[in-house]
Design an enzyme around this catalytic site. Structure first.
Site, PDB file in Angstrom:
ATOM      1  N   CYS A   1       0.814  -1.213   0.000  1.00 43.27           N
ATOM      2  CA  CYS A   1       0.000   0.000   0.000  1.00 43.27           C
ATOM      3  C   CYS A   1       0.853   1.270   0.000  1.00 43.27           C
ATOM      4  O   CYS A   1       1.544   1.546  -0.974  1.00 43.27           O
ATOM      5  CB  CYS A   1      -0.964  -0.046   1.197  1.00 43.27           C
ATOM      6  SG  CYS A   1      -2.364   1.097   1.083  1.00 43.27           S
TER       7      CYS A   1
ATOM      8  N   HIS B   1      -3.981  -5.802   1.693  1.00 43.95           N
ATOM      9  CA  HIS B   1      -3.789  -6.065   3.116  1.00 43.95           C
ATOM     10  C   HIS B   1      -4.386  -7.440   3.415  1.00 43.95           C
ATOM     11  O   HIS B   1      -4.948  -8.097   2.544  1.00 43.95           O
ATOM     12  CB  HIS B   1      -4.489  -4.999   3.959  1.00 43.95           C
ATOM     13  CG  HIS B   1      -4.021  -3.600   3.682  1.00 43.95           C
ATOM     14  ND1 HIS B   1      -2.784  -3.134   4.068  1.00 43.95           N
ATOM     15  CD2 HIS B   1      -4.626  -2.557   3.047  1.00 43.95           C
ATOM     16  CE1 HIS B   1      -2.644  -1.870   3.699  1.00 43.95           C
ATOM     17  NE2 HIS B   1      -3.755  -1.497   3.075  1.00 43.95           N
TER      18      HIS B   1
END
Length: 236
Positions: free
Chosen positions: A94, A194
């Protein structure tokens, strides 16, 4: 099997660990230990220079202010960059993609120079991407769908030196309309997934480990609970 301990760098968990991505280092360590390797996690905080001698590195997600702290630290202590140059595998999750890129723009419109390990740029998009993402990998060594949870407003554009990790089959991905998720450049693999990503994608975990160990194959692990988790997440 190597005589020495395999060292896993958990880079800046004090500022780049908002979404539990530190679990990726735990997954790598456990998968090594289950195969009989000695392995340890080396935590590298804002109080530490980044060593260039570790075997594999992981970085997680964060907010704007934490990203700026991480960017300054990695620029001051370029051990990660030197490790990647010699081929050490790096997993960037991310916001870490943005920090390792050429530049990223914060939600307030400030443009921040990254450390240019990845030929990518990131700008805020009109809407935030939140939810399950499923992708078909596009790199050698991965054959199974990748699955994770995305939560980002940044849209990442790949430059000529980078290529996508996977093509999106469900969800948003990099967020710029090219149908791609993640980025691969040299020894760096970046993804917006994630979960933690390696808990949900054991094939990706083992690809990183094979590169870290310099081996073509690893002994298989029989973990039915992991396969059950994957089946559940792939049914979104």
């Amino acid at each position: 099997m190597p005589d020495s301990t395999v060292r896993i760098g958990l880079v800046l968990p004090d500022v780049m660990g908002t979404y539990g991505d530190g679990g990726n280092a735990l997954i790598l360590r456990q998968r090594l230990r289950m195969r009989g390797y000695d392995a340890e996690i080396v935590e590298i905080t804002l109080n530490d220079p980044v060593p260039e001698s570790l075997d594999v590195y992981t970085l997680g997600g964060a907010e704007d202010s934490a990203q700026r702290l991480a960017t300054r630290h990695l620029a001051k202590y370029p051990g990660l960059q030197k490790a990647a140059e010699r081929g050490a595998p790096v997993l960037a999750i991310c916001a870490a993609i943005q920090v390792l890129g050429n530049w990223y723009e914060t939600s307030s419109g400030e443009r921040v120079d990254g450390v240019s390990m990845l030929d990518v740029t990131t700008s805020p998009q009109a809407t935030r991407s939140i939810g399950e993402v499923i992708t078909a990998p596009q790199i050698d060594g991965l054959t199974q769908p990748l699955t994770g949870f995305e939560n980002h407003r940044g849209g990442t554009t790949l430059g000529a030196g980078a290529r996508g990790l996977a093509r999106v089959t469900h969800g948003v991905g990099n967020g710029v309309g090219d149908g791609l998720e993640g980025v691969v450049q040299g020894s760096v693999i970046g993804t917006y997934m994630h979960g933690p990503a390696l808990a949900r994608n054991p094939e990706l975990a083992d690809l990183l480990l094979k590169r870290a160990l310099g081996v073509g194959e690893l002994a298989p692990l029989d973990l039915p609970e992991v396969e059950q988790l994957r089946r559940e997440r792939l049914r979104v």
